[in-house]
Scaffold this motif. Structure first.
Motif, PDB file in Angstrom:
ATOM      1  N   GLU A 147     125.320  45.055  38.292  1.00 27.60           N
ATOM      2  CA  GLU A 147     124.799  45.361  39.615  1.00 27.60           C
ATOM      3  C   GLU A 147     124.089  44.171  40.284  1.00 27.60           C
ATOM      4  O   GLU A 147     124.471  43.770  41.387  1.00 27.60           O
ATOM      5  N   GLU A 182     117.464  54.158  37.442  1.00 25.07           N
ATOM      6  CA  GLU A 182     118.441  54.403  38.511  1.00 25.07           C
ATOM      7  C   GLU A 182     119.746  53.659  38.259  1.00 25.07           C
ATOM      8  O   GLU A 182     120.836  54.204  38.347  1.00 25.07           O
ATOM      9  N   ARG A 183     119.561  52.363  37.908  1.00 25.28           N
ATOM     10  CA  ARG A 183     120.741  51.535  37.674  1.00 25.28           C
ATOM     11  C   ARG A 183     121.550  52.090  36.513  1.00 25.28           C
ATOM     12  O   ARG A 183     122.760  52.162  36.551  1.00 25.28           O
ATOM     13  N   ARG A 195     121.712  55.138  35.550  1.00 25.66           N
ATOM     14  CA  ARG A 195     122.406  56.354  35.948  1.00 25.66           C
ATOM     15  C   ARG A 195     123.712  56.002  36.656  1.00 25.66           C
ATOM     16  O   ARG A 195     124.768  56.547  36.369  1.00 25.66           O
ATOM     17  N   ARG A 196     123.627  55.023  37.568  1.00 23.37           N
ATOM     18  CA  ARG A 196     124.834  54.618  38.293  1.00 23.37           C
ATOM     19  C   ARG A 196     125.873  54.034  37.345  1.00 23.37           C
ATOM     20  O   ARG A 196     127.059  54.313  37.460  1.00 23.37           O
ATOM     21  N   GLU A 209     127.601  56.692  35.401  1.00 20.56           N
ATOM     22  CA  GLU A 209     128.518  57.415  36.271  1.00 20.56           C
ATOM     23  C   GLU A 209     129.840  56.658  36.392  1.00 20.56           C
ATOM     24  O   GLU A 209     130.919  57.218  36.207  1.00 20.56           O
TER      25      GLU A 209
END
Lengths: 84, 650
Positions: free
Chosen positions: B137, B228-229, B231-232, B235
């Motif tokens: 990311e 958060e990262r 989780r992404r 996914e």
């Protein structure tokens, strides 16, 4: 539910998978853990101990050697089926 | 063929193409686009780099090896070229340690002489995709064309894992290639991406792309960012059909032994002994070969040249001096063969775990083990490698004690003295003989000095608590012979270059000093030559250690680099006994030194900081003379005291 039992990683027997709840470390020491995938919510499993007794932990397919002083700062939770 | 650039100098973030480097002005490659290779440690970056550029580069199977930057040219079809820079492995872009900062600077184009990259290749270990994608990311946010390389695909499949790279490409919006760089699979896709980069040419110069600054100092925002990262990433991995491979059976089986409470430390010790024994036994016949070659060529010269000052310079000076150092090349190669095999196999990370408790007790960070270990090769890359140590006090303590680790420049000195003074007898047959045991003892002596010094420093000048230890244990892998051999070739080159430059120059200067003042009939006896007088001048100082003036001259010359003493003694004795084969060095030493003096000399070399390059690097890495001066003085005092004690005891 055993949400806050105060369990720490070194207290968990080998080969039992637990969930990481909280990391009691200052941010600068926490960062590398986070980058290596040791995040609240992840599954940890001590697979063996080093000759000096430090845990060797499996996280997402990676093996990490963690000094027991640091492992003592990892608060964990047993899987719910075990707690029942 | 492309030349490797990116050398040890470069503090804090400077890539020097070097003379004849890759970025010469009239070179067509100068206008080639630059591609940066980024990825977590141990994901196979350096292997891919080697595969693409055909350059030799240290590849090791433990985190934190690439601290210097290597730039190489990749030749593609149709005479197209791109330059590739290999960056240190990193888990994040937080700029916590010095080498993370270097990587950030390169990515942001803030490095002198190196443009901001026109494309990126992000390489990850596909067997640990979820963790490794955490780096994706912040890297993708740079907005530079990027290829994501899923490396170690062979291992992923073998262990029952899976991922669909096309779906991953769709979800991340970048090109994805699947490779097994170690066995050379999937490289075509990488080359195709590079072709595209070459065709597009350089990106127009642009404002520095700034990396997102991660919230520092506060636990919660940082934690949230990561969660958060994470989780992404999960996914995306799920959408791409990622299946986690089963754990490596081989790794489990080997760890059950290598990290066993009893067997682990035992294997550690036995491996250590084996390496030292091999340095003496395996290297014997190639050493005899090299020796015969040098002696033979020296004799040939003696026969075919008229008796003149030039003949004396060549044979008594250069051949005797440089030759006596070059003889030790096979032993150095045996050492590097073992270090390389242990690194590449993944054993070194386990050795770090076994040594960690000790490191903790003396107040060093566990991460410091790897830089210290590379100090067995040479202190300079080791001092640079300590940039991976995040805490500044930890780093200073680490680099202060690094020169105590027995570098390969000490090996010729040790090997010469041990062979001259210690008869070979079995100690623990067939594992260990007296000579290997003596050598092992010297390595342990150096390590002990490092440990005691570190412990002292942490209690005084660099007071503080050791920080945590956390290390990734890579899966065991069979070392590739190709990569090992390439490294040995590289090592030989470095060693021979030093012999051909520093030692060559020193022997010429020394030979000249033995020839003046010329008396009417020719050169003076060595005792009354300028060099002899210089040696006699310092003799009172070193007499208590059991050294005569010739050793004294050797000590002074070895300030340039440790192994120079071997060359110096070769020249000195060569001049004294001209035409007698230059390899009577051991006998000459036995005449001049008794056992006490020999042991004292060994101890002196174990402790003293006789290496100007190390002092220079220390000055740069600590931005001042304070630390190198303290280090030099401390190590010299310890060397003198230790040698005095040894000579007095024996």
């Amino acid at each position: 539910m055993s949400a806050e039992t105060g369990l720490r990683l070194p207290e968990i027997p080998l080969r039992e998978t637990v969930e990481l709840v909280r990391i009691d470390l200052p941010p600068d020491q926490m960062e590398l853990l986070l980058e290596l995938g040791v995040l609240p919510g992840c599954q940890l499993c001590s697979v063996r101990r080093s000759p000096a007794g430090d845990p060797i932990v499996m996280v997402d397919g990676s093996l990490l050697a963690i000094r027991r002083e640091m492992a003592g700062c990892l608060c964990v939770r047993r899987a719910e089926s075990d707690a029942a | 063929m492309a030349a490797r650039s990116g050398r040890s100098d470069g503090y804090p973030s400077h890539v020097d193409p070097g003379p004849g480097g890759v970025l010469e002005a009239d070179d067509p490659r100068e206008s080639a686009p630059l591609v940066a290779l980024v990825g977590p440690p141990n994901s196979g970056k350096s292997t891919l780099f080697n595969r693409l550029t055909g350059l030799r580069q240290k590849v090791a199977n433990y985190p934190g090896v690439t601290v210097e930057k290597y730039v190489g040219a990749v030749r593609l079809d149709g005479d197209r070229t791109v330059n590739v820079v290999d960056l240190p492995g990193l888990h994040g872009l937080s700029a916590r340690s010095l080498d993370e900062r270097v990587t950030r600077n390169v990515l942001e184009g803030r490095v002198d002489g190196l443009r901001a990259p026109d494309a990126l290749v992000l390489i990850v270990d596909s067997t640990r995709l979820e963790t490794q994608l955490m780096l994706a990311e912040p890297v993708l946010e740079l907005g530079v064309p990027t290829l994501l390389v899923l490396n170690m695909a062979d291992e992923l499949e073998k262990r029952g894992g899976a991922v669909n790279e096309k779906m991953l490409a769709d979800h991340l919006g970048v090109h994805v290639a699947r490779t097994s760089a170690r066995i050379g699979q999937g490289l075509e896709e990488v080359r195709q991406f590079l072709m595209g980069v070459a065709d597009r040419g350089r990106l127009p110069s642009r404002p520095c792309p700034a990396l997102a600054v991660e919230e520092k100092g506060q636990a919660l925002p940082m934690l949230d960012t990561f969660v958060e990262r994470r989780r992404r990433v999960q996914e995306v991995a799920q959408l791409a059909g990622f299946t986690q491979p089963s754990t490596s059976r081989l790794t489990e089986k080997l760890d059950a032994v290598f990290l066993h409470r009893v067997w682990g430390p035992l294997v550690f010790l036995v491996l250590g002994m084996l390496v030292f024994q091999a340095i003496f036994t395996w290297a014997t016949w190639p050493m005899d070969g090299v020796e015969a070659l040098i002696a033979g060529s020296g004799e040939w010269l003696a026969v075919h040249m008229a008796d003149s000052w030039l003949r004396s310079l060549l044979i008594d000076g250069v051949w005797a001096g440089v030759g006596s150092v070059v003889v030790f090349l096979p032993q150095i190669l045996v050492l590097f063969f073992f270090l390389g095999a242990l690194e590449d196999s993944g054993y070194m990370a386990r050795a770090a775990v076994i040594a960690d408790r000790l490191m903790y007790r003396v107040g060093l960070q566990g991460r410091a083990f790897l830089p210290l270990l590379s100090g067995y090769a040479c202190a300079i890359p080791a001092i640079l490698a300590a940039r991976t140590v995040a805490d500044e006090r930890d780093r200073l303590a680490t680099i202060f004690v690094t020169p105590f680790m027995t570098c390969s420049a000490r090996l010729p000195v040790y090997a010469l003295l041990i062979a001259a003074f210690i008869p070979e007898q079995p100690v623990l047959p067939p594992l260990l003989g007296t000579r290997a045991a003596a050598l092992l003892g010297l390595y342990i002596l150096g390590a002990l000095a490092a440990i005691v010094t570190a412990s002292l420093l942490r209690r005084t000048l660099l007071h503080g608590r050791p920080s945590s230890f956390l290390m990734e244990l890579p899966p065991y892998r069979v070392p590739s012979l190709r990569s090992l051999l390439l490294r040995l070739v590289d090592r030989s080159r470095i060693f021979l270059r030093r012999a051909g430059t520093i030692i060559f120059a020193v022997t010429i200067v020394l030979w000249t000093l033995t020839q003046i003042p010329q008396s009417g009939s020719g050169p003076p006896p060595v005792d009354t030559s300028v060099l002899g007088r210089m040696g006699q001048f310092i003799e009172p100082l070193i007499e208590p250690l059991g050294f005569d003036w010739q050793i004294g001259v050797g000590l002074i010359s070895s300030l340039a680099a440790r192994e120079v003493i071997v060359g110096t003694l070769g020249t000195l004795y060569g001049v004294q006994e001209p035409t007698e084969g230059s390899f009577a060095l051991q006998e000459a030493l036995r005449r001049d030194l008794d056992l006490g003096g020999a042991v004292a000399l060994l101890v002196f070399f174990a402790f003293a900081l006789q290496c100007m390059s190390t002092v220079a690097v220390m000055r740069r890495e600590t931005a001042g003379w304070k630390w190198p001066a303290l280090q030099f003085g401390y190590m010299l005092a310890l060397a003198y005291a230790g040698a005095y004690l040894a000579n007095w005891l024996i």
